[in-house]
Every structure is written in C-alpha cells, then in structure tokens.
Design an enzyme around this catalytic site. Structure first.
Site, mmCIF file in Angstrom:
data_model
loop_
_atom_site.group_PDB
_atom_site.id
_atom_site.type_symbol
_atom_site.label_atom_id
_atom_site.label_comp_id
_atom_site.label_asym_id
_atom_site.label_seq_id
_atom_site.Cartn_x
_atom_site.Cartn_y
_atom_site.Cartn_z
ATOM 1 N N HIS A 185 -3.142 11.793 -1.264
ATOM 2 C CA HIS A 185 -4.199 12.421 -0.473
ATOM 3 C C HIS A 185 -5.366 12.823 -1.373
ATOM 4 C CE1 HIS A 185 -0.865 13.065 2.434
ATOM 5 N NE2 HIS A 185 -1.820 12.979 3.318
ATOM 6 N N ASP A 257 -1.616 3.321 5.124
ATOM 7 C CA ASP A 257 -1.593 4.774 5.204
ATOM 8 C C ASP A 257 -3.035 5.203 5.489
ATOM 9 O OD1 ASP A 257 -0.724 7.377 5.091
ATOM 10 O OD2 ASP A 257 0.151 7.236 3.099
#
Length: 517
Positions: A185, A257
C-alpha cells in the site's frame, strides 16, 4: 468522437472493476454499467448488513445482469460482509493450525453461499501467500501458515468450497507476498529469492490452485529481481504472461490488486499503471479502494484507450482481456443458476467450532486463576493494522468475555498511550481481580512487549491471550493462543476462560485434542 474512439473506450471500460461510495449505486455508476463497465468492487463503506448488500447488488444488476461483483471477504481479520459485528469465521491462519481440509472447504462453502445470497460473484480470497516472514506487516494471520504444502492444501480446499457455492475464488497475492517486510500500500515490497526457491515455496500454492481449477488470480505489487529486475509483478509481462500463463498454464482471469497502491501508482500514476498492467497480461483492473469516484475510473479508462492509440498496448491484448472478463461473468451467472441456496450451512456454528479447535492453552502456574473465578480486568493491546483490515471491525476478548462473565471490565491500550503511567493505572484498576492481557502480534511491537513485561512482573498470575501470530508462550500464568483476532476467536477464548468450555477440549464430540500443558 469517432466511432472507433467510442468503441475503444467501451472496450477499456470492460476491464475495469471500480469501487464507489455509499450503500446505494451512484448515478455515474449506473450509467457506466449501462455503457459496458465490467463490474464493481464492494468495500466496507458500501455495507451495512447482508440484506442491504443484496438490495445493492440487485440494483446494480438491473443495469447490467452479468456484471462482476467483487469483494475482499477472507473472513477472520479481513471481513467486509461482517464488518460491523466482526467475523463469525476464524481467519486462514487458525484453519491452518487445525489442519482439517474438509473443515476449511466447508467454511469456504458456507462463506460462498452467504456471498452468493448477497449478490457477490467473485471473492478476492483466499490468500495463497506462504507467511515465511513472521515480521511481514501485511499478510500474517491472512495466510494459512508458513509451510507451503499446508498452505497449498488449504488453498485448494478454500477454492473448491467457494466455487461449489457459485462464487469465483481469486487466489492472491501472486506470485507470493509472504516473504516481504514492506506493505505494498505504501511502497514496493522486494522479494529476494531465486527462481528455484520461488517454485518451492511461494509459487507452490498458486500452482495447486490452478490445477484445482481456480477461476481467478490476483496479482501482488511485488518486485522479484529473479523474474523481473525493473517492474513489479502486476506490471511485468515476464511474471504475468511468461510465468503465469505460459509456464503455469493458467487460463482464467488475472485481476490486479488495487491499482492505486503506491507500489505501482507511485511511479506511473493510476492510469499509466492500469495500461501497463493490461499490456503485461492482466485482464481486469481493481480500482477505487482509496479513490472511489467517476473521475478516477474515467482516468483509468482513458489511459488504457490512449495506450492503444499510442501503440503501447495492442488492441488484441485489450480485447483478449475483456473477453476473459466476459467469460468469468458468464460462468458466475450459470453457476448461480445451478446453485442450491437452500443447501447452506450453519456458518456461525461451524466457525465457532473451528475457532475452538484452533485454541492452544498452556498452563504455567498452578496458582493461575483459570478458569476465572469472577469478573476480570481485561487489557487489550491495539496495534496499528495494515489498510486491508478495517479499523472499525470488532475484535478482541473483552466483549465476549463480559457477556459470559458479567462485571468484566475492558480497556484498550495503543502505542501512543502505552506509558508507564497508563500501565500503573491498569494495575491499580485491576486491583484484586483476575488480570487478562490480550496481545496482537506482540513480537512485532516493542511497546507491547515492554508493557507486558512490566505488567507480568507485578502480576505473575495474569493470563496472556495471544490474538496475533504466535509469539512467546512463556508469558503469563496461563497462555492462550487463539491464532486469530476475529470476534469468533475471542468468543472461543472467552468460553475457556469462563469455564463454559473445558480448556482441554474443543467442547464438541469428536473434537478432543490436548490443549492444556
């Protein structure tokens, strides 16, 4: 706009799975679905309860009957469908500890039936990552374990169970996020392994899932120099086309993702990363976890179309990707028609049974107040979790224990509040009551271990409940490892602490196994 430009934009829309805000479909999403958008991804912000989700997905399906509806529902720590109350099923790590593949398959089938009833068609689960690095900040309890063979057999069980309920399983995070020390992230995780090592450990569960017929694979934003020195897996033709398609023989859907994660959007932007991913071999772009608006989805669509116009992405590759999205959508429609919603399982009962079987209790002192003789003082250590885990999802022991032992008090301690004064205040408040200390991944957080050492020096009779990855089991007069932090794991531990369930047993016939030593 020319007819070709319009068709190209529509084709680009057919590979996008955006998120959105609200519990009802916004107008822009309805319009885009009518124009060909592939589908959507649901996040916690879209969910109040399963009935509301069913109404939401029905409204979306009115615009496009065969849309894909995706969700990150791993159970355990990462739950969306049960975000408000906490998961009634333990996470993957607890199931790996039990190591009963029939149970794992049944849990996944029950979850799949719940998702199908809510209108979800593809679940971004299970995590096929081998958690070989215990300091991994993003996988941990989301993995079935550190043994690749164990992870492989439970990944296969989860895939079979989920898909038997008519919901496509999507194994992640290919080619394996378990041996990393960085959360993608925020930055690019680096995997330092040879190609031979990759085949023996992280790739093994993915290969098993492909052989078992998994319908989808989600890419991880990982840089693996042994495969590609320059681009993370999501953007690498060598990793997605060469390895996954050609060498591993996967023919299903490849979905990224979240494309806005810094590991890929940082260097290339959201649109640039989207186009590069499709060119590398991805078929669908997951977008909108952090930027859930039409402008973001539109920018990704336009960037993909511009890449075709500019010669950086072939129209044939884009058409192939859109075709795979349609193929999976067709399968989900057929699978749901053939499914039997009446054949559902009692998910809550099965989940509790699994959580009980995952418990491991070590009694280190005969003087321990175990089971509790009365109301306890519970201190829960609450570390900062990664972005995949919703901050508001209930977890811990205090709530379930207070229901079984009225008068029990619970306090939570964060890193910023873990001062000497706070620890002394706990000791004062606990007074002569049984003290229960609940830790979560304590081995990764020095502040937890420091506070724990201080508390145990003053209260050696305290019970320690480990709700993260197993750490030191020589802590506390009694140590209880739940191997999960989901609500159901806390309930299982509370049963043992309260004396409702004998600490040596799971409490159900046929589930006898030694737990107290």
């Amino acid at each position: 706009m020319s007819r070709r430009d319009h068709e190209l934009l529509r084709l680009a829309d057919e590979v996008l799975l955006p998120g959105f805000t609200g519990t009802t479909p916004p107008d822009w999403l309805r319009r885009r679905l009518g124009d060909g958008l592939a589908g959507v991804v649901l996040f916690s912000r879209n969910i109040r309860d399963p009935e509301q989700v069913a109404g939401l997905t029905a409204a979306l399906r009115a615009e496009k009957p065969d849309l894909l509806v995706g969700i990150d529902e791993e159970s355990g720590e990462v739950t969306r469908l049960e975000v408000t109350g906490g998961s009634s099923r333990p996470g993957s790590f607890a199931l790996g500890v039990v190591d009963d593949v029939e149970l794992s398959e049944a849990i996944a089938r029950g979850l799949g039936l719940d998702l199908a009833a809510a209108g979800v068609t593809i679940n971004f689960a299970p995590s096929a990552d081998v958690n070989s690095n215990p300091d991994n900040p993003v996988i941990g309890l989301r993995s079935f374990g550190a043994d690749p063979e164990l992870v492989a057999r439970h990944t296969v069980a989860a895939v079979r169970g989920m898909q038997s309920a008519g919901v496509a399983a999507c194994v992640k995070h290919y080619p394996g996020h378990g041996d990393t020390a960085i959360d993608s992230h925020h930055a690019v995780p680096y995997v330092d392994a040879t190609e031979e090592e990759l085949w023996k450990v992280p790739l093994l569960p993915f290969r098993a899932a492909i052989e078992a017929g998994v319908r989808a694979v989600m890419t991880g934003h990982l840089l693996i120099p042994a495969l590609d020195k320059d681009r993370p897996a999501t953007l690498s033709p060598r990793v997605l086309t060469g390895l996954l398609r050609e060498e591993m023989g996967f023919t299903g859907l490849v979905v990224t993702d979240a494309i806005e994660m810094s590991a890929v959007s940082g260097p290339y932007g959201i649109g640039g990363a989207s186009a590069l991913a499709i060119a590398a071999g991805a078929d669908a772009i997951c977008i909108g976890g952090e930027h859930a608006d039409e402008k973001t989805a539109e920018a990704a669509r336009d960037a993909i179309a511009d890449a075709v116009t500019g010669g950086r992405l072939s129209e044939e590759r884009l058409a192939e990707a859109a075709g795979r999205v349609r193929e999976l959508a067709t399968w989900t429609v057929a699978a749901n028609r053939e499914g039997d919603p009446g054949a559902g399982l009692d998910g809550a009962s099965l989940g509790l049974r699994a959580a009980r079987r995952a418990l491991r209790v070590t009694r280190r002192s005969a003087d321990a107040c175990f089971p509790l003789g009365g109301p306890a003082y519970v201190l829960e250590f609450a570390p900062e979790m990664n972005l995949a885990i919703d901050k508001g999802t209930p977890w811990g022991l205090g709530g379930p224990l207070a229901e079984l032992v009225p008068g029990t008090t619970t306090t939570r301690l964060t890193a910023s509040a873990a001062t000497g004064g706070a620890v002394e205040a706990v000791l004062s408040a606990a007074d002569d009551r049984p003290l229960v200390l609940v830790v979560r991944d304590a081995h990764r957080h020095a502040w937890q271990m420091s506070a724990l050492d201080h508390l145990l020096a003053a209260r050696p009779d305290a019970v320690v409940v480990e709700m993260g990855l197993p750490g030191r089991r020589d802590l506390g007069a009694v140590h209880i490892a739940t191997h999960g932090s989901a609500r159901v794991c806390g309930l299982a531990a509370a049963e043992v602490l309260s004396g409702r369930v004998d600490g040596r047993f799971s409490g159900e016939a046929g589930d006898l196994h030694p737990q107290v030593s």
